[in-house]
Design a protein around this motif. Structure first.
Motif, short mmCIF file in Angstrom:
data_model
loop_
_atom_site.label_atom_id
_atom_site.label_comp_id
_atom_site.label_asym_id
_atom_site.label_seq_id
_atom_site.Cartn_x
_atom_site.Cartn_y
_atom_site.Cartn_z
N UNK A 114 0.79 -1.23 -0.06
CA UNK A 114 0.13 -0.13 -0.10
C UNK A 114 0.92 1.34 0.13
N UNK A 115 0.60 2.45 -0.63
CA UNK A 115 1.23 3.64 -0.83
C UNK A 115 0.12 4.66 -0.44
N UNK A 116 0.66 5.66 0.31
CA UNK A 116 -0.04 6.66 0.73
C UNK A 116 0.74 8.16 0.06
N UNK A 117 -0.31 9.16 -0.08
CA UNK A 117 0.22 10.31 -0.63
C UNK A 117 -0.54 11.66 -0.42
N UNK A 118 -0.21 12.72 -0.30
CA UNK A 118 -0.79 14.24 0.07
C UNK A 118 -1.15 13.98 1.93
N UNK A 119 -0.23 13.04 2.29
CA UNK A 119 -0.34 13.23 3.86
C UNK A 119 0.58 14.40 4.45
N UNK A 120 0.39 14.76 5.61
CA UNK A 120 -0.71 14.24 6.53
C UNK A 120 -2.21 15.02 6.25
N UNK A 121 -2.07 16.12 5.32
CA UNK A 121 -3.21 16.95 5.37
C UNK A 121 -4.35 16.52 4.61
N UNK A 122 -4.14 15.85 3.49
CA UNK A 122 -5.43 15.32 2.56
C UNK A 122 -5.02 14.10 2.08
N UNK A 123 -4.81 12.89 3.05
CA UNK A 123 -4.27 11.62 2.62
C UNK A 123 -5.04 10.74 1.67
N UNK A 124 -4.26 10.17 0.86
CA UNK A 124 -5.05 9.19 -0.17
C UNK A 124 -4.31 8.05 -0.02
N UNK B 88 -5.10 12.64 7.79
CA UNK B 88 -4.09 11.64 7.40
C UNK B 88 -4.75 10.31 7.04
N UNK B 89 -3.95 9.44 6.33
CA UNK B 89 -4.34 8.07 6.32
C UNK B 89 -3.25 7.32 6.78
N UNK B 90 -3.40 6.26 7.44
CA UNK B 90 -2.48 5.47 8.22
C UNK B 90 -2.64 4.06 8.16
N UNK B 91 -1.60 3.37 7.42
CA UNK B 91 -1.75 1.91 7.23
C UNK B 91 -1.24 1.15 8.67
N UNK B 92 -2.24 0.69 9.21
CA UNK B 92 -1.89 -0.38 10.50
C UNK B 92 -1.68 -1.68 9.94
N UNK C 213 -10.07 -5.53 15.81
CA UNK C 213 -9.79 -6.18 14.41
C UNK C 213 -8.45 -7.38 14.66
N UNK C 214 -8.34 -8.37 13.88
CA UNK C 214 -7.52 -9.28 13.99
C UNK C 214 -7.11 -9.84 12.69
N UNK C 215 -6.26 -10.62 12.69
CA UNK C 215 -5.79 -11.20 11.21
C UNK C 215 -4.43 -10.64 10.72
N UNK C 216 -4.19 -10.45 9.44
CA UNK C 216 -3.02 -10.20 9.06
C UNK C 216 -3.32 -9.02 7.51
N UNK C 217 -2.37 -8.35 7.65
CA UNK C 217 -2.31 -7.40 6.27
C UNK C 217 -2.62 -5.97 6.94
N UNK C 218 -2.98 -4.87 5.83
CA UNK C 218 -2.85 -3.51 6.47
C UNK C 218 -4.30 -3.16 6.50
N UNK C 219 -4.71 -2.61 7.82
CA UNK C 219 -5.86 -2.10 8.18
C UNK C 219 -5.83 -0.48 7.96
N UNK C 220 -6.45 0.21 6.92
CA UNK C 220 -6.18 1.50 6.51
C UNK C 220 -7.12 2.36 7.71
N UNK C 221 -6.35 3.45 8.28
CA UNK C 221 -6.98 4.16 9.07
C UNK C 221 -7.03 5.56 8.57
N UNK C 222 -8.19 6.40 8.97
CA UNK C 222 -8.13 7.89 8.64
C UNK C 222 -8.40 8.64 9.99
N UNK C 223 -7.56 9.59 9.89
CA UNK C 223 -7.46 10.59 10.80
C UNK C 223 -7.42 12.18 10.57
#
Length: 202
Positions: free
Chosen positions: A1-11, A71-75, A120-130
């Motif tokens: 997963x990739x993020x851009x325009x963080x932390x103000x207007x994350x995608x 922001x968007x944050x991959x947990x 939440x549990x399991x494996x992989x990126x849980x994408x969060x928004x803040x």
């Protein structure tokens, strides 16, 4: 997963292998590679309000954007430890990450009410928004920090948690966290957001 325009207007760009799927709200999909299929899952005969985006045989990607600034944050969940997450924070989750609505510690925390946290549990990126940049408190064993619910983003199962009223005689809401605070005891890391989710009054 990739993020851009963080932390103000994350995608968040979620990369999908052939046939892989990710779940999010319909209105968060900004764009996708050609051939990604959208479907609306139902539960008990009712639509869930979420959309599943599935990649074609050649794979693909989906760009997801929150409805407001922030922001968007991959947990990254590794399978060994589950996480409790603010219920308004989840932007997207892959099929390898499970939502655990009957997780016992949260039921003990909130009783029969629907609280402001989900597990939440399991494996992989849980994408969060803040609504603001992500910060953290790393706690050593028996170290304690108090955080207001509207600033909590996520915390792992390794932490001990207590929910209490700021003023026992004042208004309180398990759904929003109003009038409440969370006490966290280590070891573990509490993820917080630098801006509140609650709209200021007045």
């Amino acid at each position: 997963m990739h993020t851009r325009h963080t932390p103000g207007f994350g995608v968040a760009r979620v990369m999908l292998a052939p046939g892989e799927a990710v779940q999010s709200a319909t209105e968060t999909m900004l764009a996708s590679s050609f051939g990604v299929v959208e479907s609306a899952p139902a539960r008990g005969g009712r639509k869930t309000g979420r959309t599943v985006f599935t990649a074609p045989s050649g794979g693909g990607w989906v760009d997801l954007a929150p409805s407001g600034p922030g922001d968007v944050y991959p947990l990254e969940l590794t399978g060994g430890t589950g996480w409790s997450v603010h219920r308004e924070a989840v932007l997207a989750r892959p099929g390898s990450v499970r939502h655990d609505p009957a997780w016992a510690p949260l039921q003990q925390l909130f009783g029969s009410d629907s609280g402001f946290l989900e597990h939440y549990s399991g494996t992989g990126p849980l994408v969060l928004t803040t609504p603001g940049p992500v910060d953290s408190f790393t706690l050593s064993p028996r170290e304690v920090v108090t955080v207001r619910p509207e600033y909590v983003l996520a915390y792992p199962d390794t932490l001990q948690v207590r929910l209490r009223a700021v003023d026992p005689s004042g208004p309180q809401s398990l759904r929003t966290g109003e009038g409440l605070v969370l006490d966290f005891a280590g070891p573990g890391t509490v993820l917080v957001q630098a801006r509140s989710r609650r709209v200021p009054k007045g």
